[in-house]
Motif scaffolding. Structure first.
Motif, PDB file in Angstrom:
ATOM      1  N   ASP A  34     -12.326 -81.864   0.055  1.00  0.00           N
ATOM      2  CA  ASP A  34     -11.918 -83.480   0.111  1.00  0.00           C
ATOM      3  C   ASP A  34     -10.513 -83.551   0.753  1.00  0.00           C
ATOM      4  N   MET A  35     -10.616 -84.269   1.974  1.00  0.00           N
ATOM      5  CA  MET A  35      -9.231 -84.027   2.757  1.00  0.00           C
ATOM      6  C   MET A  35      -8.938 -85.730   3.111  1.00  0.00           C
ATOM      7  N   PRO A  36      -7.609 -85.592   3.244  1.00  0.00           N
ATOM      8  CA  PRO A  36      -7.170 -87.127   3.441  1.00  0.00           C
ATOM      9  C   PRO A  36      -7.352 -87.373   5.097  1.00  0.00           C
ATOM     10  N   VAL A  37      -8.192 -88.471   5.327  1.00  0.00           N
ATOM     11  CA  VAL A  37      -8.523 -88.745   6.680  1.00  0.00           C
ATOM     12  C   VAL A  37      -7.432 -89.622   7.346  1.00  0.00           C
ATOM     13  N   GLN A  38      -6.725 -90.490   6.287  1.00  0.00           N
ATOM     14  CA  GLN A  38      -5.550 -91.239   6.810  1.00  0.00           C
ATOM     15  C   GLN A  38      -4.791 -91.527   5.607  1.00  0.00           C
ATOM     16  N   TYR A  39      -3.479 -91.875   5.931  1.00  0.00           N
ATOM     17  CA  TYR A  39      -2.823 -92.410   4.745  1.00  0.00           C
ATOM     18  C   TYR A  39      -2.591 -94.006   5.168  1.00  0.00           C
ATOM     19  N   LYS A  40      -1.760 -94.660   4.374  1.00  0.00           N
ATOM     20  CA  LYS A  40      -1.603 -96.267   4.299  1.00  0.00           C
ATOM     21  C   LYS A  40      -1.383 -96.689   5.541  1.00  0.00           C
ATOM     22  N   GLU A  41      -0.564 -96.029   6.540  1.00  0.00           N
ATOM     23  CA  GLU A  41      -0.174 -96.661   7.853  1.00  0.00           C
ATOM     24  C   GLU A  41      -1.443 -96.527   8.764  1.00  0.00           C
ATOM     25  N   GLY A  42      -2.502 -95.722   8.668  1.00  0.00           N
ATOM     26  CA  GLY A  42      -3.646 -95.558   9.570  1.00  0.00           C
ATOM     27  C   GLY A  42      -3.370 -94.661  10.461  1.00  0.00           C
ATOM     28  N   ILE A  43      -4.811 -94.504  11.150  1.00  0.00           N
ATOM     29  CA  ILE A  43      -4.552 -93.616  12.254  1.00  0.00           C
ATOM     30  C   ILE A  43      -3.884 -93.707  13.462  1.00  0.00           C
ATOM     31  N   LEU A  44      -3.859 -95.100  13.997  1.00  0.00           N
ATOM     32  CA  LEU A  44      -3.001 -95.300  15.391  1.00  0.00           C
ATOM     33  C   LEU A  44      -1.461 -94.984  14.889  1.00  0.00           C
ATOM     34  N   ALA A  45      -1.200 -95.635  13.986  1.00  0.00           N
ATOM     35  CA  ALA A  45       0.471 -95.402  13.572  1.00  0.00           C
ATOM     36  C   ALA A  45       0.723 -93.849  13.302  1.00  0.00           C
ATOM     37  N   GLU A  46      -0.154 -92.980  12.763  1.00  0.00           N
ATOM     38  CA  GLU A  46      -0.007 -91.684  12.409  1.00  0.00           C
ATOM     39  C   GLU A  46       0.110 -90.877  13.635  1.00  0.00           C
ATOM     40  N   HIS A  47      -0.970 -91.289  14.556  1.00  0.00           N
ATOM     41  CA  HIS A  47      -0.935 -90.439  15.785  1.00  0.00           C
ATOM     42  C   HIS A  47       0.340 -90.645  16.649  1.00  0.00           C
ATOM     43  N   GLN A  48       0.737 -92.012  16.609  1.00  0.00           N
ATOM     44  CA  GLN A  48       1.801 -92.288  17.465  1.00  0.00           C
ATOM     45  C   GLN A  48       2.960 -91.509  16.779  1.00  0.00           C
ATOM     46  N   TRP A  49       3.036 -91.646  15.367  1.00  0.00           N
ATOM     47  CA  TRP A  49       4.464 -91.070  14.841  1.00  0.00           C
ATOM     48  C   TRP A  49       4.230 -89.716  15.235  1.00  0.00           C
ATOM     49  N   THR A  50       3.275 -88.972  15.172  1.00  0.00           N
ATOM     50  CA  THR A  50       3.276 -87.411  15.555  1.00  0.00           C
ATOM     51  C   THR A  50       3.730 -87.263  17.019  1.00  0.00           C
ATOM     52  N   ARG A  51       3.377 -88.141  17.834  1.00  0.00           N
ATOM     53  CA  ARG A  51       3.590 -87.989  19.548  1.00  0.00           C
ATOM     54  C   ARG A  51       5.106 -88.155  19.519  1.00  0.00           C
ATOM     55  N   THR A  52       5.758 -88.943  18.639  1.00  0.00           N
ATOM     56  CA  THR A  52       7.382 -89.490  18.594  1.00  0.00           C
ATOM     57  C   THR A  52       8.295 -88.859  17.967  1.00  0.00           C
ATOM     58  N   HIS A  53       7.622 -88.204  16.682  1.00  0.00           N
ATOM     59  CA  HIS A  53       8.622 -87.789  15.591  1.00  0.00           C
ATOM     60  C   HIS A  53       7.998 -86.562  15.295  1.00  0.00           C
ATOM     61  N   ALA A  54       7.692 -86.350  13.830  1.00  0.00           N
ATOM     62  CA  ALA A  54       7.222 -85.286  13.407  1.00  0.00           C
ATOM     63  C   ALA A  54       6.114 -85.640  12.429  1.00  0.00           C
ATOM     64  N   GLY A  55       4.780 -85.027  12.426  1.00  0.00           N
ATOM     65  CA  GLY A  55       3.594 -85.401  11.430  1.00  0.00           C
ATOM     66  C   GLY A  55       3.638 -84.041  10.907  1.00  0.00           C
ATOM     67  N   LEU A 160       0.307 -75.409   6.295  1.00  0.00           N
ATOM     68  CA  LEU A 160       1.093 -76.839   6.485  1.00  0.00           C
ATOM     69  C   LEU A 160       0.990 -76.615   8.105  1.00  0.00           C
ATOM     70  N   ALA A 161       0.829 -77.809   8.929  1.00  0.00           N
ATOM     71  CA  ALA A 161       1.101 -77.921  10.355  1.00  0.00           C
ATOM     72  C   ALA A 161       2.251 -78.790  10.351  1.00  0.00           C
ATOM     73  N   LEU A 162       3.257 -78.864  11.123  1.00  0.00           N
ATOM     74  CA  LEU A 162       4.462 -79.741  11.258  1.00  0.00           C
ATOM     75  C   LEU A 162       4.417 -80.042  12.827  1.00  0.00           C
ATOM     76  N   GLN A 163       4.182 -80.922  13.528  1.00  0.00           N
ATOM     77  CA  GLN A 163       3.884 -81.317  14.754  1.00  0.00           C
ATOM     78  C   GLN A 163       4.269 -82.332  15.224  1.00  0.00           C
ATOM     79  N   GLY A 164       4.933 -82.291  16.592  1.00  0.00           N
ATOM     80  CA  GLY A 164       5.713 -83.418  17.096  1.00  0.00           C
ATOM     81  C   GLY A 164       7.098 -82.911  17.647  1.00  0.00           C
ATOM     82  N   PRO A 165       7.754 -83.817  18.539  1.00  0.00           N
ATOM     83  CA  PRO A 165       8.967 -83.581  19.148  1.00  0.00           C
ATOM     84  C   PRO A 165      10.171 -83.244  18.386  1.00  0.00           C
ATOM     85  N   GLU A 166      10.051 -83.717  17.069  1.00  0.00           N
ATOM     86  CA  GLU A 166      11.084 -83.656  16.239  1.00  0.00           C
ATOM     87  C   GLU A 166      11.066 -82.350  15.118  1.00  0.00           C
TER      88      GLU A 166
END
Lengths: 381, 125
Positions: A34-55, A160-166
């Motif tokens: 039973d896994m989180p497919v998305q949190y409140k902000e949604g997949i698009l925002a989570e994707h962009q956050w990972t590409r610009t900060h750290a997910g 855990l995975a911590l991914q992104g430029p930050e």
């Protein structure tokens, strides 16, 4: 509106399950968990956050195990009998991507193998495998490893995975010199005072880390990372769109027991010595495919329009002749458009080839393109 | 603005004279997540109640949108092509899908009003 089918098998939980729920995650069944497919902000925002900060991703559903032998050469040779990568020549702390293969050279699972950096642990390999394959993988290892090699299934460990430029900047606040690590290396270290094993790798196409820790300590690490303004929790939905844009294979989609690593265009993971010496399952087929080319190949597909082509979509020539199937397809948030991967007959696999994707009975024009769709930004020192 | 009615499949229909505006409910958009693409029917298409009228795609998956009533498609929301996110932001406003000229207004009687739909949502959760 149609609704997706849901499986009713009882699902396993990671140690962070309740925390995902309290963070507002939408939970779905994935590989028995039973896994989180998305949190409140949604997949698009989570994707962009990972590409610009750290997910921050909970990937504790994945399988972790240790192979322990008398020395590195002994354990490496034992594992090499099951996979086509050169493990003998891995340096301490070095990590490699590989695959468990069946006798026909088909892929049983794709895996990450790390040689322990610690001289006291010479003869220890850490292997991370896919959640959906882990029970079969561990049985496969038990059945095939020679008896002096010990298999330690690390059920007590979370990941855990911590991914992104930050990610490097953030993790270095807790793990000394994390930002000094080279890409595809691992180290046992401390996160604050908690023993962890970190590797500089991941599956988003961005710089980042995977952090292996005892299950009873993972909540502390999750909270401390989440406390940084650069970090947000990211679900499996964005994990999938990130890896699709990065052109990375997902087991059960691009890889299965019928696909060989050469067909999957991951022959870069078979080092020269292994190509020459063989000694792994399916060597005959893989050797032939390396020499003569495979009959089909994994390719990137870029639709001309906006409609995503999903898994299972038929790929045809412009004249309508069937040449293959889409194995993963969707919308690339960074690309801001649809993208897909699939297998096509090698004769029609050249970059630039115009094809049609049969979406709901309509022929949608698309091109075969080089991958990744979004350039990798791994850390290269 | 006319009365709004809902289907069990979470389409809505807002009747304005003999024309009805069709879209998906706020609950439906919240279940889908970020909408990235919509395929709308051709203008003039004759839909029967229950037909697949449109396709709405989120990052993860495609879902069909069914015609809540029978009728001819008289207008489509072409703005959704460039702004599919309107379906998430304002599903019952700027995120509408199509307008349909009612073929049989008596079909409306089989749909739920807002209060019934709220009760229905409560019952499936």
């Amino acid at each position: 509106m149609s609704e997706p089918q849901t499986d009713t098998t009882p699902l396993r939980r990671t140690p962070l399950h309740d925390r995902h729920v309290s963070l507002g995650a939408r939970m779905v069944g994935f590989a028995g968990y039973d896994m989180p497919v998305q949190y409140k902000e949604g997949i698009l925002a989570e994707h962009q956050w990972t590409r610009t900060h750290a997910g921050l991703f909970d990937v504790s559903h994945m399988g972790q195990c240790f192979l322990i032998g008398r020395d590195h050469e002994t354990v490496a040779r034992a594992l090499e009998a099951l996979i086509p990568a050169d493990i003998v020549n891995l340096k301490p702390g070095q990590q490699r991507y590989s695959q468990f293969l069946n006798e026909d050279g088909g892929v049983l699972d794709d895996i990450m193998v790390t040689r322990s950096a610690d001289p006291d642990e010479d003869g220890t390999l850490m292997v991370v495998v896919n959640a959906g394959c882990k029970d079969a993988d561990f049985a496969h290892l038990k059945a095939h490893l020679p008896s002096p090699i010990k298999l330690l299934i690390a059920e007590h460990r979370a990941l855990l995975a911590l991914q992104g430029p930050e990610a490097a900047m953030v993790l270095s606040r807790h793990c000394k010199d994390a930002d000094q690590m080279a890409f595809m290396t691992g180290a046992s270290t401390l996160f604050d005072a908690i023993p962890v094993h970190i590797s500089r790798s991941g599956y988003s196409g961005e710089d980042g880390y995977e952090i292996s820790v005892r299950a009873d300590k993972v909540a502390i690490i999750f909270e401390r990372l989440l406390a940084h303004s650069e970090v947000k929790p990211i679900g499996l939905g964005a994990r999938d769109s990130l890896r699709l844009e990065a052109g990375l294979c997902l087991y059960g989609h691009e890889l299965d027991v019928t696909t060989s690593p050469v067909e999957a265009a991951i022959q870069w993971s078979i080092q020269k010595r292994r190509r020459e010496e063989g000694g792994f399952p399916g060597f005959e087929r893989i050797s032939r495919e390396l020499k003569e080319g495979p009959s089909r190949k994994r390719v990137g597909l870029l639709p001309e329009g906006r409609a995503p082509a999903r898994e299972g979509t038929e790929i045809t020539t412009e004249a309508g002749e069937k040449i293959g199937l889409v194995t993963s397809g969707g919308f690339g948030p960074t690309l801001n458009g649809p993208c897909a991967m699939g297998y096509v007959d090698t004769a029609n696999s050249a970059i630039g080839t115009k094809v049609h994707l049969m979406v709901r009975g309509n022929a949608m024009p698309a091109s075969i393109v080089a991958m990744p769709f979004v350039p990798h930004r791994f850390h290269r020192s | 603005m006319g009365e709004i009615k809902y289907t069990k499949d979470h389409e809505y229909i807002r009747v304005e004279g003999d024309v009805a505006v069709v879209g998906i409910s706020d609950y439906a958009q919240s279940q889908l997540g970020d909408v990235v693409f919509v395929e709308l029917p051709k203008l003039g298409k004759a839909l029967s109640k229950g037909d697949e009228a449109a396709v709405v795609e989120s990052v993860k998956a495609a879902s069909e949108v069914y015609a809540p009533v029978s009728g001819e498609v008289t207008e489509i929301n072409s703005g959704l092509e460039a702004q599919p996110g309107a379906i998430n932001e304002d599903p019952e406003g700027t995120g509408w899908f199509m307008k349909v000229k009612l073929a049989d207004p008596s079909e409306l009687a089989g749909l739920m009003n807002e209060a019934d739909y709220k009760a229905y949502l409560a019952s499936i959760h």
